[in-house]
Design an enzyme around this catalytic site. Structure first.
Site, PDB file in Angstrom:
ATOM      1  N   HIS A 126     -13.349 -10.495  24.116  1.00 47.95           N
ATOM      2  CA  HIS A 126     -12.385 -10.087  23.090  1.00 47.95           C
ATOM      3  C   HIS A 126     -12.045  -8.601  23.077  1.00 47.95           C
ATOM      4  O   HIS A 126     -11.158  -8.185  22.349  1.00 47.95           O
ATOM      5  CB  HIS A 126     -12.878 -10.485  21.692  1.00 47.95           C
ATOM      6  CG  HIS A 126     -13.939  -9.569  21.147  1.00 47.95           C
ATOM      7  ND1 HIS A 126     -15.266  -9.696  21.455  1.00 47.95           N
ATOM      8  CD2 HIS A 126     -13.849  -8.485  20.325  1.00 47.95           C
ATOM      9  CE1 HIS A 126     -15.954  -8.749  20.835  1.00 47.95           C
ATOM     10  NE2 HIS A 126     -15.128  -7.991  20.142  1.00 47.95           N
TER      11      HIS A 126
HETATM   12  C1  UD1 Z   1     -12.407  -6.062  15.809  1.00 42.81           C
HETATM   13  C2  UD1 Z   1     -13.128  -4.729  15.979  1.00 42.81           C
HETATM   14  C3  UD1 Z   1     -14.135  -4.839  17.120  1.00 42.81           C
HETATM   15  C4  UD1 Z   1     -15.069  -6.016  16.931  1.00 42.81           C
HETATM   16  C5  UD1 Z   1     -14.271  -7.283  16.681  1.00 42.81           C
HETATM   17  C6  UD1 Z   1     -15.199  -8.404  16.325  1.00 42.81           C
HETATM   18  C7  UD1 Z   1     -11.784  -2.750  15.430  1.00 42.81           C
HETATM   19  C8  UD1 Z   1     -11.013  -1.619  15.971  1.00 42.81           C
HETATM   20  N1  UD1 Z   1     -12.198  -3.670  16.313  1.00 42.81           N
HETATM   21  O1  UD1 Z   1     -11.689  -6.303  17.011  1.00 42.81           O
HETATM   22  O2  UD1 Z   1     -14.906  -3.648  17.179  1.00 42.81           O
HETATM   23  O3  UD1 Z   1     -15.837  -6.162  18.091  1.00 42.81           O
HETATM   24  O4  UD1 Z   1     -13.368  -7.083  15.584  1.00 42.81           O
HETATM   25  O5  UD1 Z   1     -14.629  -9.647  16.525  1.00 42.81           O
HETATM   26  O6  UD1 Z   1     -12.030  -2.811  14.242  1.00 42.81           O
HETATM   27  N2  UD1 Z   1      -6.716 -12.126  14.892  1.00 42.81           N
HETATM   28  C9  UD1 Z   1      -6.403 -13.379  14.437  1.00 42.81           C
HETATM   29  N3  UD1 Z   1      -7.123 -13.875  13.393  1.00 42.81           N
HETATM   30  C10 UD1 Z   1      -8.124 -13.191  12.783  1.00 42.81           C
HETATM   31  C11 UD1 Z   1      -8.411 -11.917  13.239  1.00 42.81           C
HETATM   32  C12 UD1 Z   1      -7.703 -11.385  14.297  1.00 42.81           C
HETATM   33  O7  UD1 Z   1      -5.518 -14.036  14.961  1.00 42.81           O
HETATM   34  O8  UD1 Z   1      -8.724 -13.728  11.841  1.00 42.81           O
HETATM   35  C13 UD1 Z   1      -5.961 -11.585  16.053  1.00 42.81           C
HETATM   36  C14 UD1 Z   1      -4.688 -10.853  15.643  1.00 42.81           C
HETATM   37  O9  UD1 Z   1      -3.716 -11.114  16.612  1.00 42.81           O
HETATM   38  C15 UD1 Z   1      -5.104  -9.400  15.731  1.00 42.81           C
HETATM   39  C16 UD1 Z   1      -6.111  -9.416  16.872  1.00 42.81           C
HETATM   40  O10 UD1 Z   1      -6.779 -10.659  16.750  1.00 42.81           O
HETATM   41  O11 UD1 Z   1      -4.020  -8.540  15.970  1.00 42.81           O
HETATM   42  C17 UD1 Z   1      -7.105  -8.286  16.826  1.00 42.81           C
HETATM   43  O12 UD1 Z   1      -7.789  -8.247  15.577  1.00 42.81           O
HETATM   44  P1  UD1 Z   1      -8.460  -6.871  15.059  1.00 42.81           P
HETATM   45  O13 UD1 Z   1      -9.259  -7.151  13.858  1.00 42.81           O
HETATM   46  O14 UD1 Z   1      -7.421  -5.819  14.984  1.00 42.81           O
HETATM   47  O15 UD1 Z   1      -9.390  -6.465  16.252  1.00 42.81           O
HETATM   48  P2  UD1 Z   1     -10.486  -7.308  17.044  1.00 42.81           P
HETATM   49  O16 UD1 Z   1     -10.069  -7.377  18.461  1.00 42.81           O
HETATM   50  O17 UD1 Z   1     -10.789  -8.565  16.327  1.00 42.81           O
HETATM   51  N1  UDP Z   2     -19.958 -15.395  17.041  1.00 44.62           N
HETATM   52  C1  UDP Z   2     -19.764 -16.577  16.346  1.00 44.62           C
HETATM   53  N2  UDP Z   2     -18.845 -17.465  16.833  1.00 44.62           N
HETATM   54  C2  UDP Z   2     -18.128 -17.238  17.964  1.00 44.62           C
HETATM   55  C3  UDP Z   2     -18.344 -16.026  18.664  1.00 44.62           C
HETATM   56  C4  UDP Z   2     -19.260 -15.110  18.160  1.00 44.62           C
HETATM   57  O1  UDP Z   2     -20.411 -16.828  15.336  1.00 44.62           O
HETATM   58  O2  UDP Z   2     -17.318 -18.091  18.331  1.00 44.62           O
HETATM   59  C5  UDP Z   2     -20.927 -14.414  16.518  1.00 44.62           C
HETATM   60  C6  UDP Z   2     -21.959 -13.976  17.508  1.00 44.62           C
HETATM   61  O3  UDP Z   2     -23.039 -14.879  17.533  1.00 44.62           O
HETATM   62  C7  UDP Z   2     -22.335 -12.610  16.991  1.00 44.62           C
HETATM   63  C8  UDP Z   2     -21.046 -12.097  16.405  1.00 44.62           C
HETATM   64  O4  UDP Z   2     -20.224 -13.239  16.185  1.00 44.62           O
HETATM   65  O5  UDP Z   2     -23.301 -12.685  15.955  1.00 44.62           O
HETATM   66  C9  UDP Z   2     -20.397 -11.173  17.382  1.00 44.62           C
HETATM   67  O6  UDP Z   2     -19.091 -10.915  16.990  1.00 44.62           O
HETATM   68  P1  UDP Z   2     -17.969 -10.430  17.994  1.00 44.62           P
HETATM   69  O7  UDP Z   2     -18.297 -10.819  19.385  1.00 44.62           O
HETATM   70  O8  UDP Z   2     -16.684 -10.887  17.428  1.00 44.62           O
HETATM   71  O9  UDP Z   2     -17.986  -8.840  17.799  1.00 44.62           O
HETATM   72  P2  UDP Z   2     -18.889  -7.639  18.314  1.00 44.62           P
HETATM   73  O10 UDP Z   2     -20.315  -7.982  18.119  1.00 44.62           O
HETATM   74  O11 UDP Z   2     -18.525  -7.374  19.738  1.00 44.62           O
HETATM   75  O12 UDP Z   2     -18.427  -6.508  17.473  1.00 44.62           O
END
Ligand code: UD1
Ligand code: UDP
Length: 382
Positions: free
Chosen positions: A219
């Site tokens: 991601h």
């Molecule tokens: C964010 C965090 C990242 C973390 C990740 C965990 C920042 C800068 N990044 O990244 O550090 O590792 O969360 O998962 O804060 N979207 C959906 N539905 C949702 C959420 C997101 O469709 O419920 C899609 C949207 O298109 C959105 C994109 O995901 O634009 C990115 O979401 P965003 O929260 O901006 O960043 P993440 O990549 O999720």
């Molecule tokens: N996770 C989850 N379901 C998923 C993928 C991840 O519950 O389908 C959990 C995972 O076990 C971990 C957390 O989400 O505890 C990690 O989140 P993510 O990878 O989105 O973000 P990051 O840790 O890189 O910020």
């Protein structure tokens, strides 16, 4: 009574908040009042609400419903909403997790209002400032009064930035308290692993056998948004699935799902979609994720949380990034940094297939990090 306002927004923060919430319910209900603000950074049912339901986290008292946007617009809207909540709640501490935009917004709102910040997961560094998370975590640490580092490496990073390691209370933002406390996610891994066995049938649902599949999550923005990187990662996954007849299950973040059609070459996209051994599924619950992690033969990921969970559940991990904040698992030999490099990913797969890691010394505390944090918060009340 100590009043803490916890800011959550992204999936991993909701999961992390479960650990503190559990400790407060068990042992601090008469001493700590927890108020939760959800920024709405993540909002899909399977990126947010599912974790409240499954992990028994109390519903958020404040919901900002900010949603997705550019970094500036999203963070600005969060700062405004958090400021209003601080005004209303007048907390003793703002509790922040990790390094997302929700973390950054909380840190800026609180420090400017003179509310002490407690940062859980302090001190982690990738030394790569092109990552939005690196900017967020450095800023948050420098706005914090209590810094809780999960690792020795985190403490060393803070020392390098001139944080005092042996300061005595009372603490404030110019004289912060730095603590090595273990990882609240290790607390969670221990606590929920047993529950996962009882509550989830994810393996049966997807026809997976113990140690008979690879688990992958992708991601990070520089993997989803740079076509060559995403192409290289999926080419490697395709080769693992086809050349090694290995099932690969990929609970895919919505960000990546939206990018697959756009970024992958049509040829590769077609092969990935039709490969019988590759299964792309929607994000799963935390208990389901634990079962996938515990039963996988190997894990490929660019997630910070999943890297560590590989270690917690004694699995080899191939890191799909150029660096990691969790350096100790690489030093231990149970994780390899392969970046988004197809050949390095395959070489790491080959290495771990022949030499699965066997030693996982305790690196992340004793499963009671949340209790330690509650104690320090109570001591820190002015
Ligand atoms: C964010 C965090 C990242 C973390 C990740 C965990 C920042 C800068 N990044 O990244 O550090 O590792 O969360 O998962 O804060 N979207 C959906 N539905 C949702 C959420 C997101 O469709 O419920 C899609 C949207 O298109 C959105 C994109 O995901 O634009 C990115 O979401 P965003 O929260 O901006 O960043 P993440 O990549 O999720
Ligand atoms: N996770 C989850 N379901 C998923 C993928 C991840 O519950 O389908 C959990 C995972 O076990 C971990 C957390 O989400 O505890 C990690 O989140 P993510 O990878 O989105 O973000 P990051 O840790 O890189 O910020």
């Amino acid at each position: 009574m100590l009043k803490i306002l916890t800011i959550i927004g992204a999936r991993p923060q909701i999961i992390k908040a479960a650990a503190l919430s559990r400790a407060i319910r068990a042992d601090y209900a008469s001493k700590i009042q927890g108020v939760i603000l959800h920024t709405g950074q993540h909002y899909d049912e399977n990126m947010s609400q599912i974790f409240f339901n499954e992990l028994g986290i109390p519903p958020a008292d404040h919901k900002l419903n900010i949603g997705s946007d550019t970094h500036g617009k999203q963070t600005a809207a969060m700062i405004k909403g958090i400021e209003e909540a601080i005004e209303l709640e007048k907390p003793d501490f703002l509790v922040l997790y990790g390094d997302t935009n929700s973390t950054l917004a909380g840190a800026i709102a609180a420090v400017k209002m003179g509310v002490p910040v407690a940062h859980i997961e302090a001190g982690l560094r990738s030394f790569n400032k092109s990552m939005p998370e690196e900017i967020n975590r450095i800023t948050c640490d420098h706005c914090s009064t209590l810094l809780f580092s999960p690792t020795v490496a985190g403490i060393e990073n803070l020392a390098r930035e001139s944080f005092p390691l042996h300061g005595k209370p009372p603490f404030d933002v110019d004289h912060p308290g730095v603590f090595h406390c273990g990882d609240v996610m290790y607390d969670n891994a221990l606590y929920y692993a047993a529950l996962a066995e009882e509550k989830s049938d994810i393996l049966e649902k997807h026809g997976l056998n113990k140690s008979g599949f690879v688990l992958a999550t992708i991601h990070r923005d520089n993997n989803t948004d740079i076509p060559e990187r995403l192409e290289s990662i999926f080419s490697a996954i395709l080769r693992i699935a086809e050349d090694h007849q290995e099932k690969v299950i990929i609970p895919l973040h919505p960000r990546t799902l939206k990018m697959l059609d756009k970024q992958l070459s049509p040829g590769l996209l077609g092969k990935v979609n039709s490969a019988s051994h590759i299964k792309i599924i929607p994000p799963v619950s935390f208990l389901e994720m634990i079962l996938l992690e515990k039963n996988a033969s190997l894990i490929l990921t660019d997630s910070g949380g999943v890297q560590k969970e590989s270690y917690f559940h004694h699995k080899a991990c191939i890191i799909l990034r150029a660096e990691t904040e969790w350096v100790e698992i690489v030093e231990n030999g149970s994780a390899i940094i392969a970046d988004a490099d197809e050949e390095k990913i395959l070489a790491a797969y080959d290495h771990f297939s022949k030499n699965p890691p066997r030693s996982f010394p305790p690196l992340y505390g004793d499963g009671k990090a949340a209790w330690f944090i509650c104690e320090r918060l109570l001591e820190g009340k002015a």
